[in-house]
Design a protein around this motif. Structure first.
Motif, PDB file in Angstrom:
ATOM      1  N   ASP A 161       1.480   8.106   2.161  1.00  0.00           N
ATOM      2  CA  ASP A 161       1.592   9.524   1.836  1.00  0.00           C
ATOM      3  C   ASP A 161       3.051   9.908   1.608  1.00  0.00           C
ATOM      4  O   ASP A 161       3.367  10.664   0.681  1.00  0.00           O
ATOM      5  CB  ASP A 161       0.991  10.347   2.978  1.00  0.00           C
ATOM      6  CG  ASP A 161       0.969  11.829   2.661  1.00  0.00           C
ATOM      7  OD1 ASP A 161       0.194  12.245   1.786  1.00  0.00           O
ATOM      8  OD2 ASP A 161       1.759  12.583   3.285  1.00  0.00           O
ATOM      9  N   ASN A 203     -14.339   4.916  -8.806  1.00  0.00           N
ATOM     10  CA  ASN A 203     -14.814   6.106  -8.099  1.00  0.00           C
ATOM     11  C   ASN A 203     -14.728   7.381  -8.941  1.00  0.00           C
ATOM     12  O   ASN A 203     -14.895   8.479  -8.412  1.00  0.00           O
ATOM     13  CB  ASN A 203     -14.022   6.289  -6.799  1.00  0.00           C
ATOM     14  CG  ASN A 203     -14.316   5.191  -5.796  1.00  0.00           C
ATOM     15  OD1 ASN A 203     -15.471   4.791  -5.631  1.00  0.00           O
ATOM     16  ND2 ASN A 203     -13.278   4.678  -5.137  1.00  0.00           N
ATOM     17  N   SER A 210      -2.560  -0.335  -4.477  1.00  0.00           N
ATOM     18  CA  SER A 210      -3.374   0.157  -3.367  1.00  0.00           C
ATOM     19  C   SER A 210      -2.745   1.421  -2.786  1.00  0.00           C
ATOM     20  O   SER A 210      -1.530   1.500  -2.613  1.00  0.00           O
ATOM     21  CB  SER A 210      -3.482  -0.922  -2.286  1.00  0.00           C
ATOM     22  OG  SER A 210      -4.170  -0.432  -1.152  1.00  0.00           O
ATOM     23  N   THR A 246       0.836  -1.194   0.000  1.00  0.00           N
ATOM     24  CA  THR A 246       0.000   0.000   0.000  1.00  0.00           C
ATOM     25  C   THR A 246       0.872   1.245   0.000  1.00  0.00           C
ATOM     26  O   THR A 246       1.718   1.435   0.897  1.00  0.00           O
ATOM     27  CB  THR A 246      -0.923   0.017   1.232  1.00  0.00           C
ATOM     28  OG1 THR A 246      -1.768  -1.136   1.198  1.00  0.00           O
ATOM     29  CG2 THR A 246      -1.785   1.270   1.244  1.00  0.00           C
ATOM     30  N   ASP A 261      -8.519   2.608  -6.514  1.00  0.00           N
ATOM     31  CA  ASP A 261      -9.754   3.041  -5.857  1.00  0.00           C
ATOM     32  C   ASP A 261      -9.638   4.404  -5.193  1.00  0.00           C
ATOM     33  O   ASP A 261     -10.653   5.072  -4.947  1.00  0.00           O
ATOM     34  CB  ASP A 261     -10.182   2.001  -4.808  1.00  0.00           C
ATOM     35  CG  ASP A 261     -10.615   0.680  -5.436  1.00  0.00           C
ATOM     36  OD1 ASP A 261     -10.974   0.698  -6.632  1.00  0.00           O
ATOM     37  OD2 ASP A 261     -10.580  -0.356  -4.739  1.00  0.00           O
ATOM     38  N   ALA A 262      -8.439   4.837  -4.888  1.00  0.00           N
ATOM     39  CA  ALA A 262      -8.264   6.114  -4.186  1.00  0.00           C
ATOM     40  C   ALA A 262      -8.450   7.319  -5.098  1.00  0.00           C
ATOM     41  O   ALA A 262      -8.467   8.460  -4.623  1.00  0.00           O
ATOM     42  CB  ALA A 262      -6.881   6.161  -3.540  1.00  0.00           C
ATOM     43  N   LYS A 288      -3.346   4.339   0.441  1.00  0.00           N
ATOM     44  CA  LYS A 288      -3.928   4.369   1.780  1.00  0.00           C
ATOM     45  C   LYS A 288      -5.363   4.893   1.776  1.00  0.00           C
ATOM     46  O   LYS A 288      -6.274   4.262   2.333  1.00  0.00           O
ATOM     47  CB  LYS A 288      -3.045   5.220   2.689  1.00  0.00           C
ATOM     48  CG  LYS A 288      -3.502   5.240   4.139  1.00  0.00           C
ATOM     49  CD  LYS A 288      -2.548   6.053   4.993  1.00  0.00           C
ATOM     50  CE  LYS A 288      -3.019   6.064   6.443  1.00  0.00           C
ATOM     51  NZ  LYS A 288      -2.115   6.879   7.308  1.00  0.00           N
ATOM     52  N   ASP A 289      -5.610   6.040   1.169  1.00  0.00           N
ATOM     53  CA  ASP A 289      -6.973   6.577   1.104  1.00  0.00           C
ATOM     54  C   ASP A 289      -7.031   7.675   0.048  1.00  0.00           C
ATOM     55  O   ASP A 289      -6.022   8.027  -0.575  1.00  0.00           O
ATOM     56  CB  ASP A 289      -7.434   7.111   2.466  1.00  0.00           C
ATOM     57  CG  ASP A 289      -6.446   8.079   3.102  1.00  0.00           C
ATOM     58  OD1 ASP A 289      -5.847   8.882   2.353  1.00  0.00           O
ATOM     59  OD2 ASP A 289      -6.248   8.027   4.323  1.00  0.00           O
ATOM     60  N   GLN A 290      -8.232   8.236  -0.139  1.00  0.00           N
ATOM     61  CA  GLN A 290      -8.437   9.274  -1.147  1.00  0.00           C
ATOM     62  C   GLN A 290      -7.600  10.517  -0.842  1.00  0.00           C
ATOM     63  O   GLN A 290      -7.013  11.119  -1.748  1.00  0.00           O
ATOM     64  CB  GLN A 290      -9.919   9.652  -1.200  1.00  0.00           C
ATOM     65  CG  GLN A 290     -10.235  10.796  -2.169  1.00  0.00           C
ATOM     66  CD  GLN A 290     -11.685  11.224  -2.116  1.00  0.00           C
ATOM     67  OE1 GLN A 290     -12.497  10.575  -1.468  1.00  0.00           O
ATOM     68  NE2 GLN A 290     -12.008  12.313  -2.782  1.00  0.00           N
ATOM     69  N   ASP A 291      -7.542  10.917   0.413  1.00  0.00           N
ATOM     70  CA  ASP A 291      -6.781  12.119   0.768  1.00  0.00           C
ATOM     71  C   ASP A 291      -5.302  11.971   0.424  1.00  0.00           C
ATOM     72  O   ASP A 291      -4.646  12.941   0.035  1.00  0.00           O
ATOM     73  CB  ASP A 291      -6.932  12.407   2.270  1.00  0.00           C
ATOM     74  CG  ASP A 291      -8.348  12.862   2.626  1.00  0.00           C
ATOM     75  OD1 ASP A 291      -9.057  13.321   1.710  1.00  0.00           O
ATOM     76  OD2 ASP A 291      -8.736  12.721   3.798  1.00  0.00           O
ATOM     77  N   THR A 292      -4.791  10.743   0.544  1.00  0.00           N
ATOM     78  CA  THR A 292      -3.378  10.503   0.224  1.00  0.00           C
ATOM     79  C   THR A 292      -3.097  10.785  -1.242  1.00  0.00           C
ATOM     80  O   THR A 292      -2.108  11.437  -1.591  1.00  0.00           O
ATOM     81  CB  THR A 292      -3.000   9.049   0.560  1.00  0.00           C
ATOM     82  OG1 THR A 292      -3.189   8.832   1.955  1.00  0.00           O
ATOM     83  CG2 THR A 292      -1.547   8.769   0.198  1.00  0.00           C
TER      84      THR A 292
END
Length: 552
Positions: free
Chosen positions: A451, A530, A472, A448, A504-505, A474-478
């Motif tokens: 940031d 997304n 992968s 993963t 997906d992020a 970590k998340d959308q904000d990253t």
């Protein structure tokens, strides 16, 4: 038509007896004009060849071939033009482009004198048989290239008969066998064709057969420079006998061959420039240029080396011998390493090898081999392209990659066990040194992205192309922070192409940030669950950006 109307009007106007003579004259002219109107002009037989060639460029081969049956004039005209018939590509396979084999082959004898290249993609036995029959029964005086992909014949007498008709002009021959049938008579084929330069025999369900191998009066096959032999089994003694007859061989592709034979091959064929062992993939485009032209003053040694293990291989010692001999001139290297390969190998002196001209490396590696690979990389001052896959990537390997002075392209794919701190260190090192890294791709990596790692990547201002495929985050904000940093550095970045697949992020606002990068020219988006039409419209309405996408 206008003349007929004038004659009709004149005849009607001259109705009196005093105009009989004039009226008779007009009636004769009217009949002549009417007769000419009914005569058809065959423009094809009248056109200059230059104009005819231009017209034929817009017509498919399957349509052109049917025109030869319209009339004798058309047949003579079309068969007299060489341009449409020089290269014939036939295919009954959906994944290969080409004209319908049966239709073309039934009429190919009309233009056989012009044909220089025939390529057939077909898994149908009767189509291979039909091609060979046409070659045997027609006058193919100029065929230089013959390729049959999907060849299926229980006996090879028709193949040998066809080759015997074109042996004096044939320079390139490829036979790819799909079905289980008798081994291709490689030795007979070589003995028949005195000027053959390229021979590719692919038959993964048979054993190599070199019966009938008879060198020419000169004692060798002096024209052969490119040889591919992919069989289910190869007796090394037979292969050695064959190669001893090919002193000018520059490229050898061989399957079912152990590493131990590599040094023997290099000794038998001193002019060999490319050696590909047990590899079924596509060679990098750089490879062909390495060995296509022979310079009499060039130093000996392999320029292109690609080696994948055979089931009988238990160590990599033979590769070490080859590397020692070709290290000064090696330019491209593909290698697959598995755990057992290095247990019995002696790599103690690998640190003494330097590869001054090595520009391309593609390695599937393991944790046990990574320390050795790091040493190898430290001796590659000219390395430009590095493609890595495998497991156990630690600090040593990433530190060595960061120190490569000429690295321009880096691809990490199917990577497992990656030390995230180490890879982040590498990207930060590249950022701080303003390293000329132009292309970076991360594909199917089982870790993963954090940031810190993405921020380090965004800091590499020299990047022109960046790809994330099946990874992968970590998340959308990253990812958004990554996109924002690229935007903030827009005055100091050269990013032109971004490729995103199954990440997906990535969301619509991520795409909006990327669209603000002034240097960006193209965005490739695939399977982004997304990203909606709103995100795509950010790109579509951007005049300077090109969007490449697939439906998802």
């Amino acid at each position: 038509m206008e003349a007929i109307q004038v004659y009709q009007a004149g005849i009607k106007a001259l109705s009196g007896e005093q105009h009989n003579s004039a009226r008779n004259t007009l009636q004769e002219k009217y009949k002549e004009a009417k007769k000419k109107l009914n005569v058809r002009v065959d423009f094809v037989t009248k056109l200059p060849y230059e104009v005819l060639h231009q017209i034929l460029n817009y017509i498919e081969m399957k349509e052109i071939i049917q025109l030869v049956d319209i009339s004798k004039g058309w047949r003579s005209r079309l068969s007299g033009s060489s341009k449409p018939w020089t290269e014939i590509c036939l295919s009954s396979q959906e994944n290969e482009e080409g004209s319908p084999p049966k239709l073309i082959l039934s009429k190919l004898h009309h233009v056989s004198q012009h044909v220089e290249e025939v390529v057939l993609y077909s898994s149908k036995k009767y189509e291979s048989e039909m091609l060979l029959t046409v070659i045997m029964s027609s006058s193919f005086k100029n065929i230089k290239i013959l390729e049959i992909h999907g060849y299926q014949m229980n006996q090879h007498y028709q193949l040998l008969g066809a080759i015997s008709r074109i042996k004096d002009t044939l320079r390139h021959l490829l036979i790819e066998v799909d079905s289980k049938c008798p081994s291709l008579p490689t030795g007979v084929i070589l003995s028949m064709c005195p000027d053959l330069e390229t021979l590719h025999c692919v038959q993964n369900k048979a054993t190599l057969d070199i019966h009938g191998l008879i060198p020419h009066s000169s004692g060798a096959f002096d024209s052969l420079t490119d040889l591919e032999l992919r069989f289910s089994d190869i007796e090394l003694s037979k292969l050695e006998s064959l190669l001893s007859c090919c002193p000018k061989l520059r490229k050898l592709v061989v399957g079912s061959c152990p590493y131990s034979f590599a040094p023997i091959v290099c000794k038998i064929c001193p002019r060999l420039r490319a050696l590909i062992v047990n590899y079924d993939g596509i060679m990098p485009p750089e490879g062909d240029a390495i060995f296509s032209i022979e310079n009499p003053n060039e130093p000996a040694g392999l320029r292109y080396l690609c080696m994948f293990p055979h089931h009988s291989d238990d160590n990599l010692d033979p590769i070490i011998d080859v590397l020692h001999n070709c290290a000064p001139v090696l330019e491209t290297w593909n290698l697959a390493v598995f755990e057992d390969d290095i247990m019995t190998s002696n790599w103690n002196d690998i640190s003494s090898i330097t590869f001054p001209k090595l520009q391309y490396i593609n390695v599937h590696t393991t944790q046990n081999f990574n320390s050795i690979l790091a040493i190898i990389l430290s001796g590659c001052p000219s390395l430009q392209d590095l493609l890595l896959s495998g497991s156990g990537f630690d600090h040593d390997i990433f530190h060595a990659m960061a120190e490569l002075p000429s690295l321009q392209r880096l691809e990490l794919s199917y990577a497992k066990g990656v030390n995230l701190e180490a890879i982040t260190f590498m990207f930060r090192a590249l950022e701080e040194r303003q390293h000329p890294l132009y292309s970076l791709e991360l594909d199917n990596c089982s870790f993963t992205l954090t940031d810190a790692t993405l921020q380090a990547i965004a800091g590499i201002s020299s990047l022109r192309s960046f790809g994330l495929m099946n990874v992968s985050i970590k998340d959308q904000d990253t990812f958004n922070r990554f996109a924002c940093k690229l935007l903030e550095k827009s005055n100091n970045t050269h990013m032109r192409v971004i490729i995103l697949c199954n990440v997906d992020a990535v969301h619509d606002d991520s795409i909006q940030y990327l669209c603000g990068i002034p240097s960006l020219q193209a965005v490739n988006l695939y399977e982004l669950s997304n990203v909606t039409s709103t995100g795509l419209d950010y790109i579509r309405t951007h005049k300077a950006l090109t969007l490449y996408e697939n439906p998802y």
